[in-house]
Design a protein around this motif. Structure first.
Motif, PDB file in Angstrom:
ATOM      1  N   SER A  32      48.976  25.835 -16.063  1.00 26.56           N
ATOM      2  CA  SER A  32      48.603  25.405 -17.229  1.00 26.56           C
ATOM      3  C   SER A  32      47.082  25.946 -17.545  1.00 26.56           C
ATOM      4  O   SER A  32      46.819  26.543 -18.584  1.00 26.56           O
ATOM      5  CB  SER A  32      48.637  24.151 -17.569  1.00 26.56           C
ATOM      6  OG  SER A  32      47.742  23.236 -16.863  1.00 26.56           O
ATOM      7  N   HIS A  35      47.391  29.873 -17.569  1.00 27.02           N
ATOM      8  CA  HIS A  35      48.063  30.257 -18.922  1.00 27.02           C
ATOM      9  C   HIS A  35      47.801  29.217 -19.920  1.00 27.02           C
ATOM     10  O   HIS A  35      48.653  28.971 -20.748  1.00 27.02           O
ATOM     11  CB  HIS A  35      49.334  30.632 -18.813  1.00 27.02           C
ATOM     12  CG  HIS A  35      49.675  31.483 -17.694  1.00 27.02           C
ATOM     13  ND1 HIS A  35      49.568  33.054 -17.753  1.00 27.02           N
ATOM     14  CD2 HIS A  35      50.206  31.282 -16.422  1.00 27.02           C
ATOM     15  CE1 HIS A  35      49.819  33.575 -16.618  1.00 27.02           C
ATOM     16  NE2 HIS A  35      50.209  32.785 -15.802  1.00 27.02           N
ATOM     17  N   TRP A  36      46.506  28.978 -20.232  1.00 28.28           N
ATOM     18  CA  TRP A  36      46.136  27.960 -21.157  1.00 28.28           C
ATOM     19  C   TRP A  36      46.798  28.080 -22.576  1.00 28.28           C
ATOM     20  O   TRP A  36      47.313  27.198 -23.053  1.00 28.28           O
ATOM     21  CB  TRP A  36      44.567  27.568 -21.054  1.00 28.28           C
ATOM     22  CG  TRP A  36      44.485  26.148 -22.011  1.00 28.28           C
ATOM     23  CD1 TRP A  36      44.135  26.272 -23.440  1.00 28.28           C
ATOM     24  CD2 TRP A  36      44.515  24.991 -21.389  1.00 28.28           C
ATOM     25  NE1 TRP A  36      43.978  25.002 -23.763  1.00 28.28           N
ATOM     26  CE2 TRP A  36      44.093  23.987 -22.614  1.00 28.28           C
ATOM     27  CE3 TRP A  36      44.991  24.439 -20.404  1.00 28.28           C
ATOM     28  CZ2 TRP A  36      44.186  22.834 -22.214  1.00 28.28           C
ATOM     29  CZ3 TRP A  36      45.170  23.043 -20.259  1.00 28.28           C
ATOM     30  CH2 TRP A  36      44.720  22.271 -21.158  1.00 28.28           C
ATOM     31  N   GLU A  37      46.631  29.170 -22.982  1.00 21.88           N
ATOM     32  CA  GLU A  37      47.137  29.493 -24.463  1.00 21.88           C
ATOM     33  C   GLU A  37      48.810  29.025 -24.640  1.00 21.88           C
ATOM     34  O   GLU A  37      49.049  28.689 -25.693  1.00 21.88           O
ATOM     35  CB  GLU A  37      46.649  30.931 -24.982  1.00 21.88           C
ATOM     36  CG  GLU A  37      45.265  31.220 -24.892  1.00 21.88           C
ATOM     37  CD  GLU A  37      44.884  31.610 -23.773  1.00 21.88           C
ATOM     38  OE1 GLU A  37      45.673  31.912 -22.722  1.00 21.88           O
ATOM     39  OE2 GLU A  37      43.618  31.182 -23.305  1.00 21.88           O
ATOM     40  N   ASP A  38      49.487  29.433 -23.555  1.00 21.66           N
ATOM     41  CA  ASP A  38      50.875  29.249 -23.851  1.00 21.66           C
ATOM     42  C   ASP A  38      51.489  28.060 -23.109  1.00 21.66           C
ATOM     43  O   ASP A  38      52.414  27.737 -23.401  1.00 21.66           O
ATOM     44  CB  ASP A  38      51.617  30.501 -22.737  1.00 21.66           C
ATOM     45  CG  ASP A  38      51.213  31.896 -23.730  1.00 21.66           C
ATOM     46  OD1 ASP A  38      51.128  31.959 -24.683  1.00 21.66           O
ATOM     47  OD2 ASP A  38      51.047  32.872 -23.005  1.00 21.66           O
ATOM     48  N   SER A  39      50.576  27.588 -22.085  1.00 27.00           N
ATOM     49  CA  SER A  39      51.128  26.506 -21.317  1.00 27.00           C
ATOM     50  C   SER A  39      50.191  25.080 -21.258  1.00 27.00           C
ATOM     51  O   SER A  39      50.270  24.379 -20.450  1.00 27.00           O
ATOM     52  CB  SER A  39      51.388  26.954 -19.820  1.00 27.00           C
ATOM     53  OG  SER A  39      52.411  28.097 -20.142  1.00 27.00           O
ATOM     54  N   TYR A  41      50.403  22.407 -22.827  1.00 25.20           N
ATOM     55  CA  TYR A  41      51.406  21.132 -22.565  1.00 25.20           C
ATOM     56  C   TYR A  41      51.876  20.941 -21.278  1.00 25.20           C
ATOM     57  O   TYR A  41      51.859  19.537 -20.906  1.00 25.20           O
ATOM     58  CB  TYR A  41      52.706  21.342 -23.669  1.00 25.20           C
ATOM     59  CG  TYR A  41      53.455  22.589 -23.083  1.00 25.20           C
ATOM     60  CD1 TYR A  41      54.412  22.160 -21.976  1.00 25.20           C
ATOM     61  CD2 TYR A  41      53.189  23.944 -23.370  1.00 25.20           C
ATOM     62  CE1 TYR A  41      55.394  23.010 -21.641  1.00 25.20           C
ATOM     63  CE2 TYR A  41      54.206  24.772 -22.913  1.00 25.20           C
ATOM     64  CZ  TYR A  41      55.302  24.289 -22.076  1.00 25.20           C
ATOM     65  OH  TYR A  41      56.037  25.242 -21.715  1.00 25.20           O
ATOM     66  N   VAL A  89      60.381  24.445 -20.526  1.00 25.40           N
ATOM     67  CA  VAL A  89      59.738  25.772 -20.170  1.00 25.40           C
ATOM     68  C   VAL A  89      61.080  26.794 -20.172  1.00 25.40           C
ATOM     69  O   VAL A  89      60.952  27.798 -20.527  1.00 25.40           O
ATOM     70  CB  VAL A  89      59.362  25.618 -18.731  1.00 25.40           C
ATOM     71  CG1 VAL A  89      59.198  26.904 -18.139  1.00 25.40           C
ATOM     72  CG2 VAL A  89      58.004  24.811 -18.876  1.00 25.40           C
TER      73      VAL A  89
END
Length: 135
Positions: A32, A35-39, A41, A89
């Motif tokens: 996360s 890939h903070w922007e996409d993941s 959550y 996911v």
């Protein structure tokens, strides 16, 4: 979940579950962050679900007051969390299912799993009450 609730297979399975969950938790947090922007959550689901797994694990280890309820709720709640993350996911990659609103899959494991928590909790609550009365 299906082993008899006593020392032996159940406790060994619990140790393996907790150890595996530590690995999944660390993986989710690292993924996360990378890939903070996409993941993003995944970070929150990972932290919340591991907190439930840890609650269930520690309650069985230390056996505080009402430990069994905490153990059942924590372990099954963490299982719901990991199933939710896995579904959310992967659902975009599954034809037909990817046409449903993603919000549906965020709630489906909780809707299906919560009754199991209550059912198992009631099952062992009754056994614990009977055991207490015979002492």
């Amino acid at each position: 979940m299906s082993y008899k609730k006593k020392n032996g297979k159940h406790t060994i399975a619990g140790e393996i579950y907790h150890g595996s969950y530590v690995f999944v938790f660390i993986s989710a947090v690292v993924m996360s962050i990378i890939h903070w922007e996409d993941s993003a959550y995944l970070f929150y689901v990972g932290v919340f679900s591991y907190a439930l797994a840890l609650l269930g694990y520690l309650s069985a280890k230390f056996r505080w007051k009402n430990w069994l309820s905490s153990h059942i709720g924590g372990m099954l709640g963490s299982y719901i969390g990991i199933v939710t993350a896995t579904i959310v996911v992967n659902i975009p990659k599954i034809p037909v299912l990817n046409e449903f609103p993603v919000l549906f899959f965020w709630f489906l494991p909780t809707i299906v799993g919560t009754p199991f928590i209550f059912k198992v909790g009631e099952k062992y609550k009754v056994r614990q009450i009977k055991k207490t009365r015979t002492l």
